[in-house]
Design a protein around this motif. Structure first.
Motif, PDB file in Angstrom:
ATOM      1  N   TRP A 145      58.966  19.627  33.257  1.00 13.75           N
ATOM      2  CA  TRP A 145      59.506  20.640  32.344  1.00 13.75           C
ATOM      3  C   TRP A 145      60.046  21.840  33.099  1.00 13.75           C
TER       4      TRP A 145
ATOM      5  N   ALA B 297      60.693  13.032  26.705  1.00 14.81           N
ATOM      6  CA  ALA B 297      60.721  13.444  25.290  1.00 14.81           C
ATOM      7  C   ALA B 297      61.700  12.541  24.549  1.00 14.81           C
TER       8      ALA B 297
ATOM      9  N   GLU C 161      61.210  10.752  21.650  1.00 14.41           N
ATOM     10  CA  GLU C 161      60.768  10.368  20.311  1.00 14.41           C
ATOM     11  C   GLU C 161      61.900  10.218  19.304  1.00 14.41           C
TER      12      GLU C 161
ATOM     13  N   ASP D 251      63.328  23.299  15.316  1.00 13.21           N
ATOM     14  CA  ASP D 251      62.144  22.431  15.370  1.00 13.21           C
ATOM     15  C   ASP D 251      61.827  21.928  16.778  1.00 13.21           C
ATOM     16  N   GLY D 252      61.877  22.828  17.755  1.00  8.07           N
ATOM     17  CA  GLY D 252      61.526  22.444  19.106  1.00  8.07           C
ATOM     18  C   GLY D 252      62.632  21.764  19.885  1.00  8.07           C
ATOM     19  N   TRP D 253      63.825  21.789  19.346  1.00 12.03           N
ATOM     20  CA  TRP D 253      64.983  21.210  20.028  1.00 12.03           C
ATOM     21  C   TRP D 253      66.046  22.285  20.192  1.00 12.03           C
TER      22      TRP D 253
ATOM     23  N   ARG E  64      59.850  22.073  25.584  1.00  8.85           N
ATOM     24  CA  ARG E  64      58.453  21.704  25.786  1.00  8.85           C
ATOM     25  C   ARG E  64      57.603  22.194  24.613  1.00  8.85           C
ATOM     26  N   GLY E  65      56.628  21.391  24.234  1.00 12.51           N
ATOM     27  CA  GLY E  65      55.729  21.792  23.162  1.00 12.51           C
ATOM     28  C   GLY E  65      55.942  20.966  21.904  1.00 12.51           C
ATOM     29  N   ARG E  66      55.540  21.522  20.792  1.00 15.28           N
ATOM     30  CA  ARG E  66      55.613  20.805  19.524  1.00 15.28           C
ATOM     31  C   ARG E  66      57.063  20.710  19.048  1.00 15.28           C
ATOM     32  N   ARG E  67      57.459  19.497  18.666  1.00 15.43           N
ATOM     33  CA  ARG E  67      58.812  19.262  18.179  1.00 15.43           C
ATOM     34  C   ARG E  67      58.759  18.609  16.804  1.00 15.43           C
ATOM     35  N   GLY E  68      59.804  18.851  16.017  1.00 14.06           N
ATOM     36  CA  GLY E  68      59.827  18.406  14.633  1.00 14.06           C
ATOM     37  C   GLY E  68      60.002  16.908  14.470  1.00 14.06           C
TER      38      GLY E  68
END
Length: 251
Positions: free
Chosen positions: A8, A80, A82, A27-29, A48-52
């Motif tokens: 990261w 990342a 997802e 949303d984290g993007w 980095r961190g929580r993403r939608g």
């Protein structure tokens, strides 16, 4: 530092070395837009961190880019990924394939050449050579010029001359002690003379003097000559890869 921390750190440094004109967080993007055809500055990138949830993020990105008359483009790194299944399900097509390489600054080769020039700003001759060596239209030239002016961290623009003209060039940016090597090009007329190696060597030397502790770069996976060049300089550690997914447009 864990591998995740390093990944990261590199992700952030590479974004900073190639900033976009407009960046919006959803949303984290990070939705990046600059216009033109340069993918990195016109794509959705993870933070980095929580993403939608994937579908919500894709919907928001599609609306964002449609509002600017651009085709949605997602940059999907291994760290990342997802969104991958949802993008495939929506018919997004695969593009590119790029590797992140990393090395400690003391593990890199020492290459010095009196014909290599290092400057904190790009001159008109540097820009002219860059555009001569790459397939840039008028919009891409404008976007690239503007991008170099947006770089907030320490930077250097390096060139190597032969026959009284720039034959090879690159630029580098240092963020958080990490040198990012960018835009390495050698004029086709001067290849196989080691000029690319000397040019990148000039950047490494500049970064070492500036106190950088490590260096990284992004290289297209199937660019065998470039990968051989970087390996010869000591870039032997692969961290992660990424590719793009572009919205398919009906004919």
């Amino acid at each position: 530092m864990t591998d995740d921390d390093l990944n990261w750190r590199m992700e952030e440094a590479c974004r900073g070395a190639w900033p976009a004109a407009i960046e919006t967080v959803v949303d984290g993007w990070l939705l990046r837009r600059s216009g033109g055809r340069i993918r990195r500055a016109n794509s959705v990138n993870p933070l980095r961190g929580r993403r939608g949830a994937p579908d919500a993020v894709i919907d928001a990105a599609e609306a964002f880019y449609a509002g600017h008359g651009q085709t949605p483009l997602f940059r999907v790194p291994d760290i990342a990924n997802e969104l991958e299944a949802a993008l495939v399900g929506r018919g997004y097509q695969l593009e590119g394939g790029t590797i992140h390489l990393h090395a400690g600054i003391d593990d890199l080769a020492e290459v010095r050449d009196e014909h290599v020039t290092v400057s904190p700003m790009p001159g008109e001759d540097w820009f002219a050579a860059r555009f001569r060596m790459g397939a840039y239209d008028d919009t891409d030239r404008r976007v690239f010029r503007a991008m170099t002016g947006l770089i907030a961290d320490d930077k250097a623009f390096v060139s190597c001359e032969r026959d009284n003209e720039i034959a090879a060039l690159a630029y580098g940016v240092i963020r958080d002690g990490l040198l990012v090597v960018e835009s390495v090009e050698t004029d086709a007329r001067f290849r196989l003379q080691g000029l690319g190696r000397r040019t990148v060597g000039g950047l490494i030397d500049w970064a070492w003097r500036a106190g950088a502790s490590a260096a990284c770069l992004q290289v297209v996976a199937d660019n065998t000559p470039a990968r051989a060049l970087y390996a010869s300089l000591g870039f032997s550690r692969e961290l992660y890869r990424y590719h793009y997914r572009r919205k398919a447009i009906a004919a």
